[in-house]
Enzyme design. Structure first.
Site, PDB file in Angstrom:
ATOM      1  N   HIS A 176       0.903  -1.165   0.000  1.00 53.36           N
ATOM      2  CA  HIS A 176       0.000   0.000   0.000  1.00 53.36           C
ATOM      3  C   HIS A 176       0.930   1.200   0.000  1.00 53.36           C
ATOM      4  CE1 HIS A 176      -3.440   2.513   1.694  1.00 53.36           C
ATOM      5  NE2 HIS A 176      -2.379   3.264   1.943  1.00 53.36           N
ATOM      6  N   ASP A 302     -10.155  -4.379  -3.541  1.00 55.60           N
ATOM      7  CA  ASP A 302      -9.922  -3.676  -2.277  1.00 55.60           C
ATOM      8  C   ASP A 302     -11.250  -3.559  -1.516  1.00 55.60           C
ATOM      9  OD1 ASP A 302      -8.668  -2.462  -0.181  1.00 55.60           O
ATOM     10  OD2 ASP A 302      -8.240  -0.563  -1.207  1.00 55.60           O
TER      11      ASP A 302
HETATM   12  O1  DOR Z   1      -9.987   2.767   1.272  1.00 53.94           O
HETATM   13  C1  DOR Z   1      -9.332   1.970   1.931  1.00 53.94           C
HETATM   14  N1  DOR Z   1      -9.899   1.188   2.872  1.00 53.94           N
HETATM   15  N2  DOR Z   1      -8.006   1.913   1.745  1.00 53.94           N
HETATM   16  C2  DOR Z   1      -7.208   1.188   2.545  1.00 53.94           C
HETATM   17  O2  DOR Z   1      -6.039   1.181   2.316  1.00 53.94           O
HETATM   18  C3  DOR Z   1      -7.753   0.464   3.708  1.00 53.94           C
HETATM   19  C4  DOR Z   1      -9.166   0.137   3.500  1.00 53.94           C
HETATM   20  C5  DOR Z   1      -9.880  -0.294   4.759  1.00 53.94           C
HETATM   21  O3  DOR Z   1      -9.357  -1.136   5.492  1.00 53.94           O
HETATM   22  O4  DOR Z   1     -11.009   0.172   4.980  1.00 53.94           O
HETATM   23 ZN    ZN Z   2      -4.528  -0.096   0.781  1.00 53.23          ZN
HETATM   24 ZN    ZN Z   3      -6.969  -2.574   1.106  1.00 52.65          ZN
END
Ligand code: DOR
Ligand code: ZN
Ligand code: ZN
Length: 421
Positions: A176, A302
């Protein structure tokens, strides 16, 4: 047990063939025209048969944040999205930084018994960026990679040690990429729309600096590295030139980066808040080109489910993340294949074979003898995305009301039907 899929179009790396597919036990026994077998049969007339999708980047939230999602709801959502295997990030509570948590996740996934769930261990203890997690013991417990997703490991020496140590165990770091000092509490892309909305911006450089750093480490150490959720045109360029030099770098992006631009933030809808942020037209174009030319190897979701109370607050306070596992295929098909950017076979590769290769997982191939992880889709089925119908606890999507093509009809894992629309 045998299972016969008849009259479908089989999508392979080489292209599409009209054939039947016979499963025997957990494996594909035969792919040929007109297979006759007295066993349970799926009529796939008018449908496409693909290698089961593999999402190497999801958040299932268990243990610790079961109000947002748990392994059961996340697995149900995964198979509904056509996913036969998912890899879950370690930013749970407790963090998956030891073998006990990794073992727990695998046990829960076995009990739920829908898709295959592979834990990803954290790079550092508690994702605190200070000392390395129990990487070797987690490997024995079944982790498939390490990541401090949600943030970068800021200290480059610790990152170096992590990459070397993980490599000794045959594990990759999934990076990340975010320079948190530079991101400085920003919530959207820094540009025209952040100015117009008054929302604090995050420079592309925040992401690009860490992409460049992790590639520099990979190149110097000659150790493979994987870049998570690429969102910037400049990040695509850095990865492309590294690949041209022979650096062992692979990369992923997500549907929100090739479907949306930051014009959507002007609604102040917190479902558009994601990290890294959705960026501008030139970024979106470069992401699409990067998928086309192979700079970007994988499409991941994601999948970051959040509860209503995490999102129904002012933009600055809302949680980052999009619930994406149930919309990924239809968005990818509609915005990449129907538009002529990728063939269906190429999309299948981004969503299945490439993630399998990056992590060394089984699956990703429809060939005789391969594991019978299979997704059957109806490409002509047009529908409107409605988060109320999600099986995920996370209803947080910016895609409500989007008209898409491509419905998941069946998801088959190890030769067993785990989802039927
Ligand atoms: O938008 C995101 N949500 N980016 C991340 O890197 C973590 C993730 C989360 O765990 O909610
Ligand atoms: Zn991330
Ligand atoms: Zn993530």
């Amino acid at each position: 047990m045998k299972l016969l899929i008849k009259n479908g179009v089989i999508v392979t790396k080489k292209g599409e063939i009209k054939a039947d597919l016979l499963i025997d036990g957990k494996n594909i026994a035969k792919i040929a025209p007109n297979i006759e077998e007295n066993c349970k049969t799926i009529d796939a007339s008018g449908k496409h048969v693909l290698a089961g999708f593999i999402d190497m980047h999801v958040h299932l939230r268990e243990p610790g944040f079961e109000g947002k999602e748990d392994i059961e709801s996340g697995s149900k959502a995964s198979v509904a999205g056509g996913f036969t295997q998912v890899c879950c990030m370690p930013n749970t509570n407790p963090v998956c930084d030891n073998a006990v948590v990794a073992t727990y996740i695998k046990h829960r996934a076995d009990e739920v018994n829908l898709c295959k769930v592979h834990p990803i261990g954290s790079i550092t203890k508690g994702e605190q960026g200070e000392s390395l997690s129990d990487i070797g013991k987690m490997k024995s417990a079944g982790i498939v990679a390490i990541s401090d997703d949600g943030k970068s490991v800021e200290n480059s020496q610790i990152m170096r040690l992590a990459m070397e140590y993980a490599n000794d165990f045959g594990l990759k770091c999934l990076c990340h990429c975010e320079d948190s000092a530079l991101a400085d509490g920003g919530v959207v892309n820094e540009g025209y729309n952040s100015t117009v909305t008054g929302l604090k911006g995050i420079l592309r450089a925040s992401e690009d600096i860490m992409i460049a750093r992790d590639i520099a480490l990979s190149e110097s150490l000659n150790i493979p590295v994987h870049i998570c959720h690429v969102s910037t045109y400049s990040g695509v360029e850095i990865i492309k030139s590294a690949k041209a030099r022979g650096v062992k770098v692979t990369a992923e992006t997500c549907p929100h980066y090739f479907v949306l631009t930051d014009d959507i933030i002007t609604t102040y809808d917190t479902n558009t808040k994601v990290n890294p942020p959705v960026r501008e037209e030139k970024d979106k174009k470069a992401i699409i080109q990067g998928l086309k030319d192979g700079t970007l190897d994988c499409i991941v979701t994601d999948h970051a489910p959040h509860s209503l109370k995490d999102k129904q607050v002012e933009y600055n306070l809302a949680a980052f993340g999009i619930s994406g596992i149930e919309t990924s295929f239809a968005l990818s098909y509609t915005y990449l294949v129907k538009t002529g950017v990728l063939s269906l076979s190429q999309l299948s590769e981004k969503m299945s074979l490439s993630p399998a290769k990056v992590l060394g997982l089984e699956g990703g191939k429809l060939e005789e003898g391969e594991v019978a992880d299979i997704t059957i889709v109806d490409l002509n089925d047009k529908y409107v995305i409605d988060s109320k119908k999600f099986l995920s606890k996370g209803k947080n999507t910016p895609f409500n009301g989007y008209e898409v093509y491509g419905k998941v009809c069946y998801t088959i894992v190890d030769g067993t039907i785990k989802y039927k629309a």
